[in-house]
Design a protein around this motif. Structure first.
Motif, PDB file in Angstrom:
ATOM      1  N   VAL A  84       0.974  -1.107  -0.185  1.00  0.00           N
ATOM      2  CA  VAL A  84      -0.009  -0.151  -0.075  1.00  0.00           C
ATOM      3  C   VAL A  84       0.738   1.159   0.172  1.00  0.00           C
ATOM      4  CG1 VAL A  84      -1.831   1.456   1.474  1.00  0.00           C
ATOM      5  CG2 VAL A  84      -1.776  -1.183   0.978  1.00  0.00           C
ATOM      6  N   SER A  85       1.791   1.374   0.769  1.00  0.00           N
ATOM      7  CA  SER A  85       2.698   2.474   0.949  1.00  0.00           C
ATOM      8  C   SER A  85       3.527   2.762  -0.346  1.00  0.00           C
ATOM      9  CB  SER A  85       3.879   2.544   2.165  1.00  0.00           C
ATOM     10  OG  SER A  85       4.803   1.461   1.953  1.00  0.00           O
ATOM     11  N   ASN A  86       4.014   1.421  -1.078  1.00  0.00           N
ATOM     12  CA  ASN A  86       4.771   1.815  -2.225  1.00  0.00           C
ATOM     13  C   ASN A  86       3.731   2.281  -3.356  1.00  0.00           C
ATOM     14  OD1 ASN A  86       7.176   1.489  -3.916  1.00  0.00           O
ATOM     15  ND2 ASN A  86       5.970   0.038  -4.931  1.00  0.00           N
ATOM     16  N   MET A  87       2.552   1.662  -3.477  1.00  0.00           N
ATOM     17  CA  MET A  87       1.738   2.111  -4.445  1.00  0.00           C
ATOM     18  C   MET A  87       1.049   3.608  -4.286  1.00  0.00           C
ATOM     19  SD  MET A  87      -0.474  -1.307  -5.453  1.00  0.00           S
ATOM     20  CE  MET A  87      -1.339  -0.534  -6.722  1.00  0.00           C
ATOM     21  N   PHE A  88       1.039   3.871  -3.145  1.00  0.00           N
ATOM     22  CA  PHE A  88       0.653   5.155  -2.717  1.00  0.00           C
ATOM     23  C   PHE A  88       1.721   6.148  -3.100  1.00  0.00           C
ATOM     24  CE2 PHE A  88      -0.180   8.732   0.314  1.00  0.00           C
ATOM     25  CZ  PHE A  88      -1.246   9.319  -0.195  1.00  0.00           C
ATOM     26  N   GLU A  89       3.041   5.853  -2.609  1.00  0.00           N
ATOM     27  CA  GLU A  89       4.160   6.806  -2.950  1.00  0.00           C
ATOM     28  C   GLU A  89       4.301   7.064  -4.558  1.00  0.00           C
ATOM     29  OE1 GLU A  89       5.865   8.838  -0.942  1.00  0.00           O
ATOM     30  OE2 GLU A  89       4.496   8.039   0.329  1.00  0.00           O
ATOM     31  N   ASN A  90       3.937   5.800  -5.467  1.00  0.00           N
ATOM     32  CA  ASN A  90       4.231   5.890  -6.901  1.00  0.00           C
ATOM     33  C   ASN A  90       2.884   6.903  -7.263  1.00  0.00           C
ATOM     34  OD1 ASN A  90       6.091   4.257  -8.461  1.00  0.00           O
ATOM     35  ND2 ASN A  90       5.972   3.170  -6.362  1.00  0.00           N
ATOM     36  N   PHE A  97      -1.213   4.212 -11.182  1.00  0.00           N
ATOM     37  CA  PHE A  97      -0.947   3.227 -10.476  1.00  0.00           C
ATOM     38  C   PHE A  97      -0.390   2.340 -12.192  1.00  0.00           C
ATOM     39  CE2 PHE A  97      -4.849   3.507  -8.038  1.00  0.00           C
ATOM     40  CZ  PHE A  97      -4.075   3.629  -6.986  1.00  0.00           C
ATOM     41  N   TRP A  98       0.542   1.364 -11.772  1.00  0.00           N
ATOM     42  CA  TRP A  98       1.176   0.781 -12.689  1.00  0.00           C
ATOM     43  C   TRP A  98       1.144  -0.585 -12.794  1.00  0.00           C
ATOM     44  CZ3 TRP A  98       4.793   3.558 -15.624  1.00  0.00           C
ATOM     45  CH2 TRP A  98       5.006   5.153 -15.203  1.00  0.00           C
ATOM     46  N   GLU A  99       1.478  -1.340 -13.992  1.00  0.00           N
ATOM     47  CA  GLU A  99       1.205  -2.656 -14.242  1.00  0.00           C
ATOM     48  C   GLU A  99       1.934  -3.560 -13.225  1.00  0.00           C
ATOM     49  OE1 GLU A  99       1.411  -5.706 -18.024  1.00  0.00           O
ATOM     50  OE2 GLU A  99       2.499  -3.863 -18.195  1.00  0.00           O
ATOM     51  N   GLN A 100       3.453  -3.046 -12.874  1.00  0.00           N
ATOM     52  CA  GLN A 100       4.213  -3.853 -12.230  1.00  0.00           C
ATOM     53  C   GLN A 100       5.121  -2.916 -11.489  1.00  0.00           C
ATOM     54  OE1 GLN A 100       7.860  -5.147 -14.930  1.00  0.00           O
ATOM     55  NE2 GLN A 100       5.989  -6.471 -15.305  1.00  0.00           N
ATOM     56  N   TYR A 101       5.989  -3.281 -10.490  1.00  0.00           N
ATOM     57  CA  TYR A 101       6.971  -2.503  -9.632  1.00  0.00           C
ATOM     58  C   TYR A 101       8.120  -3.052  -9.581  1.00  0.00           C
ATOM     59  CZ  TYR A 101       2.333  -0.042  -8.774  1.00  0.00           C
ATOM     60  OH  TYR A 101       1.541   0.692  -8.870  1.00  0.00           O
ATOM     61  N   ASP A 105      13.594  -1.040  -6.163  1.00  0.00           N
ATOM     62  CA  ASP A 105      13.456   0.290  -5.888  1.00  0.00           C
ATOM     63  C   ASP A 105      11.872   0.580  -5.644  1.00  0.00           C
ATOM     64  OD1 ASP A 105      12.872   0.860  -8.371  1.00  0.00           O
ATOM     65  OD2 ASP A 105      14.656   1.986  -8.676  1.00  0.00           O
ATOM     66  N   GLY A 106      10.980  -0.090  -6.204  1.00  0.00           N
ATOM     67  CA  GLY A 106       9.656  -0.039  -5.877  1.00  0.00           C
ATOM     68  C   GLY A 106       9.040   1.126  -6.917  1.00  0.00           C
ATOM     69  N   VAL A 107       9.935   1.463  -7.957  1.00  0.00           N
ATOM     70  CA  VAL A 107       9.227   2.334  -8.886  1.00  0.00           C
ATOM     71  C   VAL A 107       8.236   1.468  -9.745  1.00  0.00           C
ATOM     72  CG1 VAL A 107       9.904   3.806 -10.851  1.00  0.00           C
ATOM     73  CG2 VAL A 107      11.448   3.815  -8.845  1.00  0.00           C
ATOM     74  N   GLY A 108       7.346   2.240 -10.332  1.00  0.00           N
ATOM     75  CA  GLY A 108       6.306   1.576 -11.119  1.00  0.00           C
ATOM     76  C   GLY A 108       6.623   1.799 -12.517  1.00  0.00           C
ATOM     77  N   SER A 118      -3.948  -3.935 -10.485  1.00  0.00           N
ATOM     78  CA  SER A 118      -3.478  -2.850  -9.432  1.00  0.00           C
ATOM     79  C   SER A 118      -4.612  -2.403  -8.542  1.00  0.00           C
ATOM     80  CB  SER A 118      -2.527  -1.889 -10.196  1.00  0.00           C
ATOM     81  OG  SER A 118      -1.601  -2.427 -10.810  1.00  0.00           O
ATOM     82  N   SER A 119      -5.829  -2.460  -8.907  1.00  0.00           N
ATOM     83  CA  SER A 119      -6.941  -2.015  -8.124  1.00  0.00           C
ATOM     84  C   SER A 119      -6.889  -2.850  -6.972  1.00  0.00           C
ATOM     85  CB  SER A 119      -8.010  -1.654  -9.131  1.00  0.00           C
ATOM     86  OG  SER A 119      -8.598  -2.818  -9.657  1.00  0.00           O
ATOM     87  N   LEU A 120      -6.501  -4.176  -7.092  1.00  0.00           N
ATOM     88  CA  LEU A 120      -6.547  -5.218  -6.073  1.00  0.00           C
ATOM     89  C   LEU A 120      -6.282  -4.523  -4.621  1.00  0.00           C
ATOM     90  CD1 LEU A 120      -5.671  -8.479  -7.779  1.00  0.00           C
ATOM     91  CD2 LEU A 120      -7.985  -7.580  -6.830  1.00  0.00           C
ATOM     92  N   VAL A 121      -5.251  -3.450  -4.883  1.00  0.00           N
ATOM     93  CA  VAL A 121      -4.947  -2.704  -3.469  1.00  0.00           C
ATOM     94  C   VAL A 121      -5.787  -2.397  -2.533  1.00  0.00           C
ATOM     95  CG1 VAL A 121      -4.698  -0.312  -4.474  1.00  0.00           C
ATOM     96  CG2 VAL A 121      -3.123  -1.347  -2.580  1.00  0.00           C
TER      97      VAL A 121
END
Length: 126
Positions: A84-90, A97-101, A105-108, A118-121
């Motif tokens: 959650v925190s990584n997706m929110f930061e991206n 929201f990105w296809e993969q990360y 470094d967690g970058v989208g 990605s909406s499963l978050v």
């Protein structure tokens, strides 16, 4: 080795600070190109659909009385927080929201905007 211990070990398993990798860091195919000039697709990046399945399994084992209950609950909390925190930061940084990360470094990366799995978050947060 215990499956949960392996899961939570960033050096041997698929754990990263941003979510679970799609392939263990120690695997010989980790982040290797699919073909010359074709960047790895399922060979290491963090996929929210796969992480969602792991979160649901951890949620189940965290609720079932037994010797793995406490460790499953701990990993559930850490994994959910990381995702959650990584997706929110991206999202804050890019507006997408990105296809993969990226597992390092967690970058989208790859397709964006990507609101499919990605909406499963949202379900991970519930």
């Amino acid at each position: 080795a215990d499956v949960l211990e392996l899961l939570g070990d960033p050096s041997r398993g698929i754990w990263s600070d941003y979510g679970l990798r799609s392939l263990a860091k120690g695997d010989k195919m980790y982040l290797r190109d699919n073909a010359p000039g074709d960047a790895p697709y399922w060979r290491g990046p963090i996929w929210i659909n796969c992480n969602f399945l792991a979160v649901n399994a951890l949620r189940h084992y965290a609720a079932v009385s037994g010797p793995s209950q406490a460790r499953a609950a701990e990993l559930l909390q850490k994994l959910s927080d990381n995702l959650v925190s990584n997706m929110f930061e991206n999202y804050k940084r890019t507006g997408y929201f990105w296809e993969q990360y990226n597992p390092s470094d967690g970058v989208g990366q790859r397709t964006h905007p990507f609101n499919g799995w990605s909406s499963l978050v949202v379900l991970i947060m519930s």
